[in-house]
Design an enzyme around this catalytic site. Structure first.
Site, PDB file in Angstrom:
ATOM      1  N   TYR A 127     -11.779   0.624  21.326  1.00  0.00           N
ATOM      2  CA  TYR A 127     -11.436  -0.309  22.397  1.00  0.00           C
ATOM      3  C   TYR A 127     -12.635  -1.244  22.538  1.00  0.00           C
ATOM      4  CZ  TYR A 127      -9.365  -2.569  26.309  1.00  0.00           C
ATOM      5  OH  TYR A 127      -8.788  -3.523  27.100  1.00  0.00           O
ATOM      6  N   HIS A 149      -2.056  -2.878  17.472  1.00  0.00           N
ATOM      7  CA  HIS A 149      -0.946  -1.961  17.195  1.00  0.00           C
ATOM      8  C   HIS A 149      -1.644  -0.612  17.126  1.00  0.00           C
ATOM      9  CE1 HIS A 149       2.777  -0.551  15.028  1.00  0.00           C
ATOM     10  NE2 HIS A 149       1.925   0.454  14.848  1.00  0.00           N
ATOM     11  N   LEU A 150      -1.197   0.346  17.939  1.00  0.00           N
ATOM     12  CA  LEU A 150      -2.004   1.564  18.073  1.00  0.00           C
ATOM     13  C   LEU A 150      -2.260   2.257  16.728  1.00  0.00           C
ATOM     14  CD1 LEU A 150      -3.229   3.210  20.561  1.00  0.00           C
ATOM     15  CD2 LEU A 150      -1.593   4.951  19.789  1.00  0.00           C
ATOM     16  N   HIS A 151      -3.518   2.529  16.483  1.00  0.00           N
ATOM     17  CA  HIS A 151      -3.916   3.266  15.285  1.00  0.00           C
ATOM     18  C   HIS A 151      -5.139   4.107  15.615  1.00  0.00           C
ATOM     19  CE1 HIS A 151      -6.037  -0.626  15.243  1.00  0.00           C
ATOM     20  NE2 HIS A 151      -7.052   0.083  14.768  1.00  0.00           N
ATOM     21  N   PRO A 196      -9.756  -2.886  19.983  1.00  0.00           N
ATOM     22  CA  PRO A 196      -9.501  -2.931  18.548  1.00  0.00           C
ATOM     23  C   PRO A 196      -9.465  -4.386  18.082  1.00  0.00           C
ATOM     24  CG  PRO A 196      -7.441  -2.684  19.737  1.00  0.00           C
ATOM     25  CD  PRO A 196      -8.532  -2.765  20.784  1.00  0.00           C
ATOM     26  N   HIS A 247      -8.597   6.151  14.022  1.00  0.00           N
ATOM     27  CA  HIS A 247      -9.539   6.191  12.893  1.00  0.00           C
ATOM     28  C   HIS A 247      -9.947   7.641  12.611  1.00  0.00           C
ATOM     29  CE1 HIS A 247     -10.550   1.763  13.350  1.00  0.00           C
ATOM     30  NE2 HIS A 247      -9.943   2.037  14.493  1.00  0.00           N
ATOM     31  N   LYS A 251     -11.704  -0.115   4.078  1.00  0.00           N
ATOM     32  CA  LYS A 251     -13.167  -0.071   3.914  1.00  0.00           C
ATOM     33  C   LYS A 251     -13.589   1.067   2.973  1.00  0.00           C
ATOM     34  CE  LYS A 251     -14.438  -0.274   8.449  1.00  0.00           C
ATOM     35  NZ  LYS A 251     -13.461  -0.881   9.348  1.00  0.00           N
ATOM     36  N   GLU A 288       0.799  -1.230   0.000  1.00  0.00           N
ATOM     37  CA  GLU A 288       0.000   0.000   0.000  1.00  0.00           C
ATOM     38  C   GLU A 288       0.835   1.285   0.000  1.00  0.00           C
ATOM     39  OE1 GLU A 288      -3.660  -0.045   2.377  1.00  0.00           O
ATOM     40  OE2 GLU A 288      -3.069  -1.995   3.169  1.00  0.00           O
TER      41      GLU A 288
HETATM   42  P1  M7G Z   1      -9.545  -2.003  14.476  1.00  0.00           P
HETATM   43  O1  M7G Z   1     -10.166  -1.085  15.442  1.00  0.00           O
HETATM   44  O2  M7G Z   1      -8.297  -2.703  14.939  1.00  0.00           O
HETATM   45  O3  M7G Z   1     -10.516  -3.149  14.031  1.00  0.00           O
HETATM   46  O4  M7G Z   1      -9.263  -1.173  13.179  1.00  0.00           O
HETATM   47  P2  M7G Z   1     -11.884  -3.246  13.235  1.00  0.00           P
HETATM   48  O5  M7G Z   1     -11.505  -3.834  11.888  1.00  0.00           O
HETATM   49  O6  M7G Z   1     -12.676  -4.246  14.035  1.00  0.00           O
HETATM   50  O7  M7G Z   1     -12.478  -1.889  13.167  1.00  0.00           O
HETATM   51  C1  M7G Z   1      -8.454  -1.622  12.142  1.00  0.00           C
HETATM   52  C2  M7G Z   1      -8.797  -0.807  10.904  1.00  0.00           C
HETATM   53  O8  M7G Z   1      -7.868  -1.137   9.892  1.00  0.00           O
HETATM   54  C3  M7G Z   1     -10.178  -1.131  10.376  1.00  0.00           C
HETATM   55  O9  M7G Z   1     -10.897   0.063  10.149  1.00  0.00           O
HETATM   56  C4  M7G Z   1      -9.906  -1.936   9.099  1.00  0.00           C
HETATM   57  O10 M7G Z   1     -10.881  -1.707   8.094  1.00  0.00           O
HETATM   58  C5  M7G Z   1      -8.547  -1.407   8.677  1.00  0.00           C
HETATM   59  N1  M7G Z   1      -7.746  -2.403   7.958  1.00  0.00           N
HETATM   60  C6  M7G Z   1      -7.648  -3.725   8.246  1.00  0.00           C
HETATM   61  N2  M7G Z   1      -6.777  -4.301   7.386  1.00  0.00           N
HETATM   62  C7  M7G Z   1      -6.418  -5.717   7.411  1.00  0.00           C
HETATM   63  C8  M7G Z   1      -6.300  -3.342   6.540  1.00  0.00           C
HETATM   64  C9  M7G Z   1      -5.374  -3.360   5.468  1.00  0.00           C
HETATM   65  O11 M7G Z   1      -4.782  -4.379   5.070  1.00  0.00           O
HETATM   66  N3  M7G Z   1      -5.149  -2.157   4.861  1.00  0.00           N
HETATM   67  C10 M7G Z   1      -5.783  -0.991   5.257  1.00  0.00           C
HETATM   68  N4  M7G Z   1      -5.512   0.127   4.601  1.00  0.00           N
HETATM   69  N5  M7G Z   1      -6.673  -0.975   6.271  1.00  0.00           N
HETATM   70  C11 M7G Z   1      -6.933  -2.131   6.914  1.00  0.00           C
END
Ligand code: M7G
Length: 338
Positions: free
Chosen positions: A270, A276-278, A272, A280, A208, A186
């Site tokens: 919370y 790994h901290l991210h 997630p 949205h 998404k 990516e």
């Molecule tokens: P989360 O809160 O860990 O989990 O967010 P959730 O999926 O239950 O919301 C992870 C976020 O990363 C989500 O919004 C996913 O749509 C997004 N995501 C997951 N994957 C595997 C990927 C990826 O491979 N690429 C990108 N760009 N986003 C991803």
């Protein structure tokens, strides 16, 4: 204030206007998914040709999506479990004129002033967003299966005694996150990066979001630090990181998409799915999955809570939903905490 509702994305705001090039790369469900595919776009058709549906896990005629558990029919993953999500994409105002001009219209019924039609647009105006997880683990399959939810009240002690050991053993691989941070996947989609190892992050469209229009804008900021699993690990020492993500993330979104910070919902989940901290970033007005009060924690609240008490997320009881079949729910039940 920028009108995000009806705008679609094209070259004048810096994003590609062409179709999404990639299906999701592996998320590390199997060891052999560590190397992301260089350009999976062209293979999509043949990959799906032999796809065998095992079970429809969820579908919504209102949201126009379907979540399928199936087996791959051909290619290197033949016979392996996969999750396939199909979703009809939103209408784009800038393509309406072309839609009217080039579609075939078939009358279904007419009655007085009322008539209904079948409209058959040309292929490029009729795409379906497809997301594939393959090989999918049991846990991925469960994630997408509709299930009854239960609200959990997790104290700081519950987190340390029950949740933490569980997530250390059981959580999803974050290989896809490392692929993004290391530019192995990516890389061409990165919207902004601050490379600082302590306070830096990568801002990238969430998978998404198909980036065709702004009404469902969704990006994630992934921090370079690798030791922060979730909200629970945050203390005052992370304030520079969080403030940096908030400020530079919002500025980058304004610069690229002309969406101002007052139109953005910036939050952490919370629990997630990926530890790994991210953070949205979604546009207000878009009901993104997981943006409800039981799961989303506004980054501005998180910052203020840490400013008031560095131990806030170590000690506070946090409320979140778990699915009926979630192993963590069983562990909490066994411990008499649910
Ligand atoms: P989360 O809160 O860990 O989990 O967010 P959730 O999926 O239950 O919301 C992870 C976020 O990363 C989500 O919004 C996913 O749509 C997004 N995501 C997951 N994957 C595997 C990927 C990826 O491979 N690429 C990108 N760009 N986003 C991803």
């Amino acid at each position: 204030m920028a009108d995000t509702k009806k705008r679609s994305l094209d070259s004048d705001n810096g994003t590609e206007s062409g179709p999404e090039k990639k299906l999701a790369s592996g998320d590390g469900a199997g060891k052999d998914t560590k190397k992301p595919t260089a350009d999976p776009g062209s293979e999509a058709g043949s990959v799906l040709a032999g796809f065998q549906t095992e079970k429809i896990m969820r579908e919504s005629s209102r949201e126009k999506n379907i979540f399928i558990h199936g087996k791959m029919g051909s290619g290197p993953n033949e016979g392996r479990d996969a999750v396939l999500i199909l979703e009809k994409t939103p209408f784009r105002e800038d393509s309406l004129a072309e839609l009217f001009k080039t579609s075939e219209l078939k009358l279904q019924m007419r009655n007085d002033i009322y008539s209904t039609y079948h409209l058959h647009p040309p292929t490029h105006l009729n795409d379906i967003k497809a997301t594939m997880v393959c090989p999918a683990t049991e846990k991925h399959i469960k994630k997408y299966q509709s299930q009854e939810l239960f609200l959990i009240q997790e104290s700081g002690e519950d987190y340390r005694n029950i949740t933490l050991p569980y997530i250390q053993e059981q959580s999803f691989s974050v290989q896809w996150v490392y692929n993004i941070l290391e530019k192995k996947a990516e890389a061409d989609r990165i919207v902004f990066e601050d490379p600082d190892p302590q306070n830096g992050f990568v801002l990238i469209p969430d998978f998404k979001w198909d980036q065709k229009q702004l009404d469902d804008l969704y990006l994630i900021a992934i921090c370079h630090q690798r030791e922060i699993k979730s909200l629970r690990d945050l203390t005052r020492e992370h304030l520079p990181l969080l403030q940096n993500i908030q400020q530079q993330g919002q500025e980058a979104i304004m610069k690229r998409y002309s969406v101002p910070s007052c139109r953005l919902r910036v939050y952490l989940h919370y629990q997630p799915s990926y530890y790994h901290l991210h953070v949205h970033f979604t546009v207000l007005g878009y009901e993104a999955p997981g943006c409800g009060v039981e799961r989303a924690h506004l980054l501005s609240d998180v910052i203020q809570n840490l400013q008031t008490d560095t131990q806030h997320y170590h000690t506070r009881t946090l409320t979140y939903p778990l699915r009926a079949d979630d192993a963590l729910l069983h562990k909490l039940r066994e411990a008499g905490r649910f």
